[in-house]
Design an enzyme around this catalytic site. Sequence first.
Site, short mmCIF file in Angstrom:
data_model
loop_
_atom_site.label_atom_id
_atom_site.label_comp_id
_atom_site.label_asym_id
_atom_site.label_seq_id
_atom_site.Cartn_x
_atom_site.Cartn_y
_atom_site.Cartn_z
N HIS A 222 0.81 -1.22 0.00
CA HIS A 222 0.00 0.00 0.00
C HIS A 222 0.85 1.28 0.00
O HIS A 222 0.31 2.37 -0.12
CB HIS A 222 -0.98 0.00 1.19
CG HIS A 222 -0.35 0.20 2.53
ND1 HIS A 222 -0.02 -0.86 3.36
CD2 HIS A 222 0.01 1.32 3.20
CE1 HIS A 222 0.49 -0.38 4.48
NE2 HIS A 222 0.52 0.94 4.41
N ASP A 246 -0.22 -7.50 0.76
CA ASP A 246 0.29 -6.17 1.09
C ASP A 246 1.81 -6.20 1.07
O ASP A 246 2.47 -6.14 2.09
CB ASP A 246 -0.22 -5.70 2.45
CG ASP A 246 -0.02 -4.20 2.66
OD1 ASP A 246 0.45 -3.53 1.72
OD2 ASP A 246 -0.33 -3.71 3.76
N GLY A 324 3.26 5.75 9.04
CA GLY A 324 4.66 5.97 8.69
C GLY A 324 5.52 4.76 8.99
O GLY A 324 6.59 4.59 8.42
N SER A 326 4.47 1.84 8.25
CA SER A 326 4.11 0.86 7.22
C SER A 326 5.32 0.41 6.41
O SER A 326 6.16 1.23 6.02
CB SER A 326 3.08 1.47 6.27
OG SER A 326 1.83 1.56 6.88
N SER A 341 2.01 -4.10 7.88
CA SER A 341 0.88 -3.86 7.00
C SER A 341 -0.05 -2.80 7.59
O SER A 341 -0.26 -1.74 7.00
CB SER A 341 0.11 -5.15 6.75
OG SER A 341 -1.07 -4.91 6.01
#
Length: 372
Positions: A222, A246, A324, A326, A341
Amino acid sequence: MFSRGPLLAGAATVALYLAASMAPASAAPAPTPPSPSVVDALQRDLGLTAEQAVTRLANEARAMAAESALSSALGGKYAGAWLNADASQLLVATSDAATADAIRAKGAQPVVVTRTLEQLNALKDRLDQAPAEAKSGASLWYVDLPTNSVVVLAAQQAAGEALVTAAGVDRKAVRVMASSEQPRPFIDIIGGNPYYINGNTRCSIGFSVTRGSTPGFVSAGHCGRAGARTTNPTGTFQGSSFPGNDYSWIAAPGNTPRPWVRGSGGANVIVRGSTQAVVGSSICRSGSTTGWRCGTIQQHNASVTYPQGTVSGLTRTSACAEPGDSGGSFISGSQAQGVTSGGSGNCSSGGTTYHQPVNEILSVYGLTLTVG
């Protein structure tokens, strides 16, 4: 008097041989013996003998003292100083031929030029202040002392010319040259560090990987779609899947993949493999917002519904995370587990976080995890 000289057309160019007698003994302190590691490096990288390296360093030290004194003495007439290729000659530029004797009195020799260093720096500052779109086509620009000009390098001549036009500088003072040079930062790729997507979104590096000889890293899907560009490190998304999965991988040639995850206090945790840890194991994650946080593995193979759709095959943990983080690393002991994720909660009140298992990413894209 100053009509001859091979280095600058129409300018006086007289070399200074930097022997020990070039200036009074009081002009500089006694030289400190050079570090053996510096001498060794100069031998290796400049192709010098040990004696040549020591002589060069001594010449350079004397040149520093001479340049400092002359730049102060000449004031606004000073136009820079430089050494020749083997550092045996110091050249000092001035915009006023009447200062030549004063330069010689300091143990140096003059080069009479048109523009002062202050004027050259002002031209370069104008280029710095040009619109971003005009600067984007040029690789670099700088003051070039030996030619008494500002140089712009660009992959395409027209792009360099466009920068000069946009800056509104005197075209006679700027040389534009086509160049294959493409500067980019050299960055250690370390799990948990930040990277930026298309200049406006921040995510975190998961783990360093290679595909063949191409270095890069894995992260969350993502964070960006295939073709998106990254900075810090510079790279390009080669593949991305979200929702459903993801995960993503980003090729970052020119950067250095490291077998590390940024741990507590910035210490590096070594990655030694990617064996999946069992439910109940401790697990830690690293991200660019909340740093190093730990918890335990609660479940594997969880399906999670985000607003964008459902992602399957995730691992649920009690480690917290925030926006952030992620894409950042999940690691259990020394074994890479996955990339962050999403989740719920935060690191103030506690939360639940899910990671995409790393082994699936490696398998899908044919990647090799960088291990210590």
